[in-house]
Scaffold this motif. Structure first.
Motif, PDB file in Angstrom:
ATOM      1  N   GLY A 194     -37.846  17.945  30.609  1.00  0.00           N
ATOM      2  CA  GLY A 194     -36.793  18.516  29.705  1.00  0.00           C
ATOM      3  C   GLY A 194     -37.182  18.750  27.863  1.00  0.00           C
ATOM      4  N   GLY A 195     -36.303  19.646  27.544  1.00  0.00           N
ATOM      5  CA  GLY A 195     -36.420  19.839  26.024  1.00  0.00           C
ATOM      6  C   GLY A 195     -37.447  20.469  25.488  1.00  0.00           C
ATOM      7  N   LEU A 196     -37.807  20.599  24.232  1.00  0.00           N
ATOM      8  CA  LEU A 196     -38.521  21.519  23.660  1.00  0.00           C
ATOM      9  C   LEU A 196     -40.091  20.869  24.005  1.00  0.00           C
ATOM     10  N   MET A 197     -40.069  19.708  23.912  1.00  0.00           N
ATOM     11  CA  MET A 197     -41.524  18.919  24.287  1.00  0.00           C
ATOM     12  C   MET A 197     -41.479  18.647  25.741  1.00  0.00           C
ATOM     13  N   GLN A 198     -40.659  19.182  26.704  1.00  0.00           N
ATOM     14  CA  GLN A 198     -40.662  18.976  27.928  1.00  0.00           C
ATOM     15  C   GLN A 198     -41.387  17.327  28.303  1.00  0.00           C
ATOM     16  N   ILE A 201     -37.446  27.137  24.015  1.00  0.00           N
ATOM     17  CA  ILE A 201     -36.289  27.034  24.530  1.00  0.00           C
ATOM     18  C   ILE A 201     -35.623  25.579  24.516  1.00  0.00           C
ATOM     19  N   MET A 202     -34.589  25.560  24.035  1.00  0.00           N
ATOM     20  CA  MET A 202     -33.844  24.157  23.487  1.00  0.00           C
ATOM     21  C   MET A 202     -33.583  23.464  24.733  1.00  0.00           C
ATOM     22  N   ASN A 203     -33.061  24.154  26.007  1.00  0.00           N
ATOM     23  CA  ASN A 203     -32.783  23.237  26.903  1.00  0.00           C
ATOM     24  C   ASN A 203     -33.553  23.464  28.319  1.00  0.00           C
ATOM     25  N   ALA A 204     -34.947  23.801  27.945  1.00  0.00           N
ATOM     26  CA  ALA A 204     -35.759  24.340  28.985  1.00  0.00           C
ATOM     27  C   ALA A 204     -35.952  22.935  30.080  1.00  0.00           C
ATOM     28  N   ARG A 205     -35.732  23.251  31.162  1.00  0.00           N
ATOM     29  CA  ARG A 205     -36.286  22.132  32.369  1.00  0.00           C
ATOM     30  C   ARG A 205     -37.232  22.763  33.227  1.00  0.00           C
ATOM     31  N   SER A 206     -38.230  21.984  33.325  1.00  0.00           N
ATOM     32  CA  SER A 206     -39.324  22.336  34.345  1.00  0.00           C
ATOM     33  C   SER A 206     -38.746  21.655  35.917  1.00  0.00           C
TER      34      SER A 206
END
Length: 656
Positions: free
Chosen positions: A528-532, A518-523
């Motif tokens: 953030g990002g692919l590699m969080q 998920i390109m715009n992933a946010r925990s």
């Protein structure tokens, strides 16, 4: 007063009645116009989540023609069913719920509404209506609802005590009112004696769920302790242990366990010291339970005394978590007979989990019971996970990919037209992943393997990589691991794999676990990002590699995120002597914690044992999944997976 003045006052009153509300309405429309309908819908969702019925109605009125009417209706009805604390309202309206269920029958959101309504009916104890709706609850995934469902059966005289015990072994934080009501009912019906109730009260205290434990105390009947004692057990356990006489009354003995459980949360050593003074006054089962609870907390803190305290816990009724840590403590000590005994002492619901099937096989193998060890490994060797891979290697085989099954365009075409997938895509476009996952997964129900693969291929084509992976993961006999283990952004990732000298399979294995691409992933923690990457970590790495301080808006971009993420992973690998397992753990939990976990080791242990005994459940699960992912990516990229045991290696105590 003059006639003219009276006329002015009358005109002002008319204005107050008509003109000012009209102006206010116009202002509201203008203000609403500043937000697009999607923004209002997202705000409506937030109001529904907070059970703010008034705000939800106000927002819904601004977007009456929103193209997702079922969710518009749901978000206005749901807040009327629960109060601000999330408790079901006994006076919740029935008519709008029933109309909703009829209008949207068969949809994912209708099943969610039925879940909510069942909680209301259970709280009301409206069992006739509850039992009419419960069979229609398709997902049936709410522990509270499951607890409520047992109550009318108990009231009819059906013996459901064993079913209740199996259900109540879930984490106390999931009990809610449904499970505490179940305990009360079983006590009233004579199916639970006080000795059945006390362990669940203790589990709640162990987990810090004091309010739940105190509600459950009402089911103890004559053994119900004074509220002052319960308060002391929760907040001043050492003081309570000085006041009570455990050998004078059953409730005093049980209160001692509550106090010890609470004390062990902050100081297992102090709890052990206090418990040793009163343990001789307790009956053996309670004495064993007390030591087991102390041992669990000591194990989490990697105290060397944990193993000895666990040895004193034989035949104790312990929480699932405490039982699992009894095994992990024995593994760290290399005490295979204790590993075997601890697994054999588990309830079936735990003993049949793949982790404990694998370690049971290892314990049998250590006892030279090769035949039964092989049987244990065979049970899980076909599972596509960490333990399935370890079991495969224990059988002397290599981890391989199953034959790839491809689907045709004719199979993909009808999948593309399913309305649930279109609705899911709308939610994903709004970053509403919870709703998107609900709609996508609901649409998958009942699909065979080929349909699932067609849906996964469709998800890949529209770049919903996370749904492609999730959907392909569901197949049972026919598989396509190129969909389960997607590798998008290949050119970019290869570039940074080469510059950092990291294995491509490792980077992809980590990204798959971190973000599912998920390109715009946010925990929830802000990664953030692919590699969080956490913002502070991203900036630290950027400065270390000479980029200076980066604008926060660029850190989540795919190119920058993979650059910084791979650089950080390479730093972790260097810090931990090239160990992929330790570096993965450090990537998730931070290097300081991993060094502390290593320093607590009494001896070198297998990497698999170290991983199993990581104190943080999130990190423990994370490392297992990253390492298992690596194996399959290696098989896809290089034609062979290699050995998971070799990748895990041996972890020695950190002497620095």
């Amino acid at each position: 007063m003059s006639r003219r003045l009276r006329l002015i006052q009358l005109l002002m009153a008319v204005a107050a009645l008509y003109v000012l509300p009209a102006c206010h309405a116009a202002h509201s429309r203008l203000r609403a116009g500043a937000q697009n309908p999607d923004q209002i819908f997202i705000a409506l969702r937030a109001a529904a989540h907070k059970n703010d019925a008034g705000r939800a109605l106000e927002l819904a009125a601004q977007i009456p023609d929103y193209p997702v009417p079922s969710y518009l209706d749901y978000f206005t009805i749901k807040p009327r069913l629960f109060d601000a604390s999330g408790r079901a309202r006994l006076d919740a309206p029935d008519a709008p719920v029933l109309a909703f269920l009829k209008k949207y029958a068969g949809t994912a959101i209708a099943d969610r509404m039925r879940n909510d309504y069942l909680l209301v009916l259970g709280a009301r104890r409206a069992w006739r209506d509850f039992e009419a709706h419960y069979p229609q609850f398709a997902l049936d995934d709410d522990p509270q609802v499951k607890c409520y469902a047992l109550i009318p059966r108990a009231m009819r005289g059906e013996d459901i005590a064993q079913k209740a015990h199996a259900l109540l072994r879930i984490a106390p934080k999931k009990y809610g009112e449904g499970c505490t009501d179940l305990v009360m009912t079983l006590a009233q019906q004579g199916q639970f004696a006080p000795e059945d109730v006390w362990p669940y009260l203790r589990f709640a205290y162990e987990m810090g769920e004091i309010a739940i434990g105190n509600r459950m105390a009402a089911a103890l009947g004559a053994q119900q302790p004074d509220s002052e004692y319960l308060s002391l057990a929760a907040s001043q356990p050492a003081r309570l242990l000085e006041r009570i006489q455990p050998d004078t009354h059953p409730s005093e003995a049980q209160l001692a366990l509550l106090a010890v459980a609470r004390l062990a949360r902050t100081s297992p050593g102090e709890a052990a010291q206090a418990f040793s003074r009163i343990a001789p006054q307790l009956p053996p089962p309670l004495r064993a339970a007390g030591w087991g609870g102390i041992a669990w907390r000591a194990a989490l803190e990697q105290m060397p005394d944990a193993l000895g305290w666990y040895r004193l816990s034989k035949d104790a009724q312990l929480s699932n978590t405490a039982l699992e840590w009894r095994i992990r403590t024995a593994l760290l000590a290399g005490d295979w007979p204790m590993v075997r005994w601890a697994i054999e002492s588990m309830p079936d619901s735990l003993r049949t989990q793949s982790a404990w099937v694998y370690w049971y096989g290892r314990a049998l193998d250590a006892a030279s019971d090769k035949e039964r060890a092989t049987q244990s490994f065979e049970r899980i060797a076909s599972d596509f996970d960490f333990y399935g891979q370890l079991a495969t290697e224990a059988l002397g085989r290599t981890v391989t990919l199953p034959a790839r099954v491809s689907v045709t365009e004719d199979e993909i075409a009808p999948i593309r037209a399913l309305p649930g997938f279109a609705l899911a895509q709308r939610f994903y476009a709004l970053n509403l992943y919870f709703e998107g996952h609900r709609e996508w997964n609901w649409t998958l129900r009942g699909m065979n393997d080929r349909q699932l693969l067609a849906a996964a291929e469709y998800a890949k084509r529209i770049q919903l990589y996370h749904r492609a992976i999730n959907t392909a993961d569901r197949t049972r006999v026919q598989h396509d691991f190129s969909l389960r283990y997607l590798a998008p952004l290949r050119e970019l990732t290869v570039r940074y794999a080469r510059s950092t000298q990291l294995g491509l399979h490792w980077i992809y294995g980590l990204i798959r676990q971190e973000s599912r691409f998920i390109m715009n992933a946010r925990s929830s923690a802000g990664a953030g990002g692919l590699m969080q990457l956490m913002p502070a970590t991203a900036q630290l790495v950027a400065r270390k590699i000479g980029l200076g301080t980066l604008p926060s808006s660029t850190v989540d971009a795919a190119d920058t995120n993979i650059l910084l993420g791979t650089q950080y992973l390479a730093m972790m690998k260097a810090q931990f002597g090239g160990s992929e397992a330790l570096a993965s753990a450090a990537y998730n939990a931070g290097p300081a914690r991993v060094r502390r976990w290593r320093a607590a080791l009494a001896r070198p242990v297998e990497g698999a044992i170290f991983t199993e005994a990581i104190p943080f459940s999130e990190t423990r699960d994370y490392v297992k999944k990253v390492m298992a992912n690596m194996m399959y990516y290696a098989a896809l990229f290089e034609g062979r997976a290699g050995s998971l045991q070799n990748r895990l290696g041996t972890v020695a105590p950190d002497i620095h």
